[in-house]
Design a protein around this motif. Structure first.
Motif, PDB file in Angstrom:
ATOM      1  N   ALA A 169      -3.466  -4.109  -7.309  1.00  0.00           N
ATOM      2  CA  ALA A 169      -3.703  -2.543  -7.421  1.00  0.00           C
ATOM      3  C   ALA A 169      -2.320  -1.937  -7.356  1.00  0.00           C
ATOM      4  O   ALA A 169      -1.962  -1.019  -8.197  1.00  0.00           O
ATOM      5  CB  ALA A 169      -4.280  -2.232  -5.882  1.00  0.00           C
ATOM      6  N   ARG A 170      -1.351  -2.444  -6.635  1.00  0.00           N
ATOM      7  CA  ARG A 170       0.100  -1.980  -6.576  1.00  0.00           C
ATOM      8  C   ARG A 170       0.514  -2.121  -8.152  1.00  0.00           C
ATOM      9  O   ARG A 170       1.114  -1.143  -8.627  1.00  0.00           O
ATOM     10  CB  ARG A 170       0.894  -2.728  -5.722  1.00  0.00           C
ATOM     11  N   ALA A 171       0.332  -2.999  -8.744  1.00  0.00           N
ATOM     12  CA  ALA A 171       0.865  -3.349 -10.112  1.00  0.00           C
ATOM     13  C   ALA A 171       0.277  -2.235 -10.919  1.00  0.00           C
ATOM     14  O   ALA A 171       0.910  -1.769 -11.828  1.00  0.00           O
ATOM     15  CB  ALA A 171       0.396  -4.883 -10.745  1.00  0.00           C
ATOM     16  N   SER A 172      -1.245  -2.054 -10.992  1.00  0.00           N
ATOM     17  CA  SER A 172      -1.784  -1.129 -11.812  1.00  0.00           C
ATOM     18  C   SER A 172      -1.321   0.192 -11.556  1.00  0.00           C
ATOM     19  O   SER A 172      -1.420   1.018 -12.505  1.00  0.00           O
ATOM     20  CB  SER A 172      -3.231  -1.351 -11.648  1.00  0.00           C
ATOM     21  N   PHE A 173      -1.390   0.611 -10.220  1.00  0.00           N
ATOM     22  CA  PHE A 173      -0.970   1.795  -9.928  1.00  0.00           C
ATOM     23  C   PHE A 173       0.654   2.181 -10.282  1.00  0.00           C
ATOM     24  O   PHE A 173       0.858   3.350 -10.914  1.00  0.00           O
ATOM     25  CB  PHE A 173      -0.754   2.140  -8.352  1.00  0.00           C
ATOM     26  N   LEU A 174       1.426   1.327 -10.260  1.00  0.00           N
ATOM     27  CA  LEU A 174       3.071   1.384 -10.613  1.00  0.00           C
ATOM     28  C   LEU A 174       2.943   1.734 -12.148  1.00  0.00           C
ATOM     29  O   LEU A 174       3.629   2.438 -12.584  1.00  0.00           O
ATOM     30  CB  LEU A 174       3.880   0.219 -10.180  1.00  0.00           C
ATOM     31  N   VAL A 175       2.276   0.990 -12.904  1.00  0.00           N
ATOM     32  CA  VAL A 175       2.343   1.120 -14.562  1.00  0.00           C
ATOM     33  C   VAL A 175       1.544   2.356 -14.857  1.00  0.00           C
ATOM     34  O   VAL A 175       2.004   3.064 -15.600  1.00  0.00           O
ATOM     35  CB  VAL A 175       1.476  -0.141 -15.285  1.00  0.00           C
ATOM     36  N   LYS A 184       0.779  -1.192   0.246  1.00  0.00           N
ATOM     37  CA  LYS A 184      -0.008  -0.063  -0.019  1.00  0.00           C
ATOM     38  C   LYS A 184       0.844   1.291  -0.021  1.00  0.00           C
ATOM     39  O   LYS A 184       1.522   1.638   0.866  1.00  0.00           O
ATOM     40  CB  LYS A 184      -1.037   0.145   1.176  1.00  0.00           C
ATOM     41  N   LEU A 185       0.853   1.755  -1.236  1.00  0.00           N
ATOM     42  CA  LEU A 185       1.841   2.945  -1.369  1.00  0.00           C
ATOM     43  C   LEU A 185       1.005   4.248  -1.497  1.00  0.00           C
ATOM     44  O   LEU A 185      -0.128   4.329  -2.128  1.00  0.00           O
ATOM     45  CB  LEU A 185       2.754   2.796  -2.544  1.00  0.00           C
ATOM     46  N   PRO A 186       1.490   5.238  -0.606  1.00  0.00           N
ATOM     47  CA  PRO A 186       0.654   6.489  -0.771  1.00  0.00           C
ATOM     48  C   PRO A 186       0.879   7.191  -2.107  1.00  0.00           C
ATOM     49  O   PRO A 186       1.804   7.016  -2.904  1.00  0.00           O
ATOM     50  CB  PRO A 186       1.123   7.518   0.246  1.00  0.00           C
ATOM     51  N   SER A 187      -0.112   8.200  -2.410  1.00  0.00           N
ATOM     52  CA  SER A 187      -0.013   8.877  -3.910  1.00  0.00           C
ATOM     53  C   SER A 187       1.673   9.596  -3.752  1.00  0.00           C
ATOM     54  O   SER A 187       2.241   9.665  -4.936  1.00  0.00           O
ATOM     55  CB  SER A 187      -0.932   9.839  -3.936  1.00  0.00           C
ATOM     56  N   ALA A 188       1.965  10.242  -2.694  1.00  0.00           N
ATOM     57  CA  ALA A 188       3.379  10.962  -3.032  1.00  0.00           C
ATOM     58  C   ALA A 188       4.208   9.994  -3.349  1.00  0.00           C
ATOM     59  O   ALA A 188       4.947  10.408  -4.124  1.00  0.00           O
ATOM     60  CB  ALA A 188       3.592  11.478  -1.301  1.00  0.00           C
ATOM     61  N   THR A 189       4.276   8.674  -2.863  1.00  0.00           N
ATOM     62  CA  THR A 189       5.211   7.619  -3.268  1.00  0.00           C
ATOM     63  C   THR A 189       4.966   7.560  -5.001  1.00  0.00           C
ATOM     64  O   THR A 189       6.264   7.425  -5.628  1.00  0.00           O
ATOM     65  CB  THR A 189       5.057   6.306  -2.575  1.00  0.00           C
ATOM     66  N   TYR A 190       3.789   7.290  -5.314  1.00  0.00           N
ATOM     67  CA  TYR A 190       3.834   7.286  -6.626  1.00  0.00           C
ATOM     68  C   TYR A 190       4.374   8.403  -7.527  1.00  0.00           C
ATOM     69  O   TYR A 190       4.875   8.380  -8.624  1.00  0.00           O
ATOM     70  CB  TYR A 190       2.261   6.843  -7.312  1.00  0.00           C
ATOM     71  N   ARG A 191       4.041   9.703  -7.105  1.00  0.00           N
ATOM     72  CA  ARG A 191       4.675  10.822  -7.527  1.00  0.00           C
ATOM     73  C   ARG A 191       6.352  10.917  -7.753  1.00  0.00           C
ATOM     74  O   ARG A 191       6.944  11.304  -8.445  1.00  0.00           O
ATOM     75  CB  ARG A 191       4.210  12.039  -7.037  1.00  0.00           C
ATOM     76  N   SER A 222      -7.205   3.660 -15.138  1.00  0.00           N
ATOM     77  CA  SER A 222      -8.010   5.035 -15.351  1.00  0.00           C
ATOM     78  C   SER A 222      -8.059   5.998 -14.143  1.00  0.00           C
ATOM     79  O   SER A 222      -7.644   7.082 -14.291  1.00  0.00           O
ATOM     80  CB  SER A 222      -9.285   4.771 -15.894  1.00  0.00           C
ATOM     81  N   LEU A 223      -8.430   5.417 -13.142  1.00  0.00           N
ATOM     82  CA  LEU A 223      -8.409   6.236 -11.911  1.00  0.00           C
ATOM     83  C   LEU A 223      -7.048   6.943 -11.429  1.00  0.00           C
ATOM     84  O   LEU A 223      -6.945   8.092 -11.271  1.00  0.00           O
ATOM     85  CB  LEU A 223      -9.157   5.577 -10.585  1.00  0.00           C
ATOM     86  N   LYS A 224      -6.111   6.060 -11.422  1.00  0.00           N
ATOM     87  CA  LYS A 224      -4.567   6.629 -11.138  1.00  0.00           C
ATOM     88  C   LYS A 224      -4.193   7.453 -11.952  1.00  0.00           C
ATOM     89  O   LYS A 224      -3.694   8.406 -11.605  1.00  0.00           O
ATOM     90  CB  LYS A 224      -3.977   5.246 -10.884  1.00  0.00           C
ATOM     91  N   ILE A 225      -4.201   7.147 -13.381  1.00  0.00           N
ATOM     92  CA  ILE A 225      -3.726   7.999 -14.343  1.00  0.00           C
ATOM     93  C   ILE A 225      -4.267   9.324 -13.953  1.00  0.00           C
ATOM     94  O   ILE A 225      -3.621  10.451 -14.261  1.00  0.00           O
ATOM     95  CB  ILE A 225      -3.783   7.404 -15.721  1.00  0.00           C
ATOM     96  N   TYR A 226      -5.614   9.269 -14.048  1.00  0.00           N
ATOM     97  CA  TYR A 226      -6.372  10.564 -13.745  1.00  0.00           C
ATOM     98  C   TYR A 226      -5.939  11.491 -12.680  1.00  0.00           C
ATOM     99  O   TYR A 226      -5.764  12.614 -12.640  1.00  0.00           O
ATOM    100  CB  TYR A 226      -7.875  10.187 -13.703  1.00  0.00           C
TER     101      TYR A 226
END
Ligand code: ADP
Length: 452
Positions: free
Chosen positions: A373-379, A19-26, A415-419
């Motif tokens: 979810a982590r996989a889809s958020f990373l891509v 579970k990674l926060p948005s800041a981590t994805y940024r 779609s949600l994460k890229i948005y």
């Protein structure tokens, strides 16, 4: 009860790394952008993990292409030979899938290409193509290639379970041509070699002018996009052609320098250790279909050994065997609705777990959901990075691969994460692309032989 609380807290502590926060994805996006830039620059390319290979494909199709082409699709689970007829917007495809035996996947390069050529010869006679004067062939070869021209490309490394001797550094088009000459008398003109991501982009661009990104979510994960030539320092192409080229990112290798270690879990590390390419393709190992099932299995194994699930389970069952929890299980388990867990139960029984509680089922589904979810958020972080770099008001991302195609939540999660991650000025769309490696290869062949 307090006992229950501690059980769930223990589980939580063992899965919280997913579970990674948005800041981590940024943060991941910044690193991703940096590494892609490094790949494009002459000075930094040799040490960059993301190689950003120029594909030599300079234009996208416009829907007016026509002609009859052979296409080969090699580089995944199946090997296919295709006959593609283009007639403007109409596309007719006939194809046959051939098996690549394990001993060929791990044998010599000569065996591999001889096998491929045999299949082509078989296909040609099956379709009565022996009398064709020349057949133009587009070759989809989905491994990292150092392209020296449209029909000349050296293999940079094997991935996805292939490891054939004596191919790395060799021109795979030449190997194909030599093998074909041994096997058939038909004049086959290998006009282009591309990978599946480029094929996916070409195929979708055939009917969508906004399509500029191609993405593969299958065995592995890779993306390509149309880049301005000025940004590409690693080739010289001032021939008066279009001022652009498709870049095959090969971004599956992102993280190989350790920059993603802060998001990797103990399960990712163990998976990597026992893989055939330790230390390599690290982001791909958190995203690709070849790996997600195994990540779930390792997590469930850990929860079991801590006594948190599957009490009294047979220690000989497949839960404890590497590679025995398939990524398609994630799709099936996450498709369960309500409280009955039909699919989950069936899969648990399939891997030899006979005694499970309803609570075990819930936890299994929870772990699957976290890993996918982590996989889809990373891509998504990677795609959002590309969209932000492209700076186009509207862009279509063409996507192919079984993971994207069959997983019940991948499209929506992405779609949600890229948005969330793209700059609000840019509109985007994720579109399933069909027959990328067949139709795409034929389109490249058409565009480049100017069969209009
Ligand atoms: P490739 O990428 O090898 O060309 P695919 O796009 O078919 O071929 O991807 C194969 C990968 O997709 C395998 O790793 C497999 O685990 C995964 N896969 C197959 N079926 C499903 C499914 N129903 N749900 C999720 N993943 C799947």
């Amino acid at each position: 009860s307090p006992e229950q609380m501690t059980k769930y807290q223990k589980i939580e502590s063992l899965v919280k790394g997913f579970k990674l926060p948005s800041a981590t994805y940024r943060q991941v996006m910044m690193l991703w952008r940096e590494e892609m830039k490094n790949g494009l620059k002459k000075r930094t390319n040799p040490t960059a993990d993301i190689k950003m290979f120029p594909s030599f494909v300079r234009s996208l199709p416009d829907g007016t292409e026509h002609g009859k082409f052979l296409a080969l699709d090699l580089g995944g689970t199946n090997f296919r030979v295709l006959l593609v007829e283009l007639d403007g917007p109409l596309v007719d495809i006939e194809s046959k899938t051939y098996l690549i035996p394990q001993q060929v996947m791990l044998g010599t390069g000569e065996q591999l290409f001889d096998h491929v050529a045999h299949c082509v010869a078989n296909f040609i006679s099956k379709h009565g193509l022996e009398r064709e004067p020349t057949l133009n062939l587009g070759f989809t070869f989905s491994f990292p290639l150092m392209q020296d021209g449209l029909a000349s490309a050296r293999l940079s490394k094997w991935t996805k379970g292939f490891r054939c001797e004596g191919v790395i550094g060799k021109d795979v088009c030449l190997l194909l041509k030599q093998a074909l000459q041994k096997c058939t008398h038909v004049d086959i003109n290998v006009v282009a070699v591309i990978n599946d991501a480029v094929g996916t982009l070409m195929s979708a661009a055939h009917s969508d002018r906004n399509c500029e990104i191609g993405l593969i979510l299958g065995t592995g994960c890779n993306a390509c996009y149309m880049e301005k030539l000025d940004e590409v320092e690693t080739i010289e192409l001032d021939d008066g052609g279009p001022n652009q080229v498709i870049i095959n990112t090969e971004w599956g290798a992102f993280g190989d320098n350790g920059c993603l270690d802060f998001v990797r879990t103990e399960y990712d590390r163990e998976l990597d250790t026992y893989s055939i390419n330790p230390g390599k393709q690290l982001v791909e190992k958190m995203i690709g279909g070849m790996y997600l099932g195994e990540i779930v299995r390792l997590t469930l194994e850990r929860l079991t050994s801590e006594g948190l699930i599957f009490q009294g389970v047979d220690p000989e069952c497949d839960l404890f065997n590497r590679g025995k929890f398939y990524t398609k299980y994630l799709s099936e388990i996450e498709s369960d609705r309500g409280e009955f867990f039909e699919n989950t139960k069936m899969i648990l029984e399939e891997i030899g777990i006979e005694t499970y509680t309803l609570e075990d089922c819930k936890i299994v589904k929870y772990v699957c959901a976290l890993v996918s979810a982590r996989a889809s958020f990373l891509v998504s972080a990677g795609i959002a990075t590309l969209i932000n770099c492209l700076k186009r008001p509207e862009v279509t991302v063409a996507v192919d691969g079984s993971l994207y195609r069959f997983h019940p939540r991948f499209h929506n999660l992405m779609s949600l994460k890229i948005y969330e991650l793209v700059e609000p000025a840019y509109k985007f769309k994720l579109a399933l692309s069909h027959d990328g490696s067949g139709k795409g290869a034929a389109l490249v062949a058409a565009v480049t032989t100017h069969m209009k």
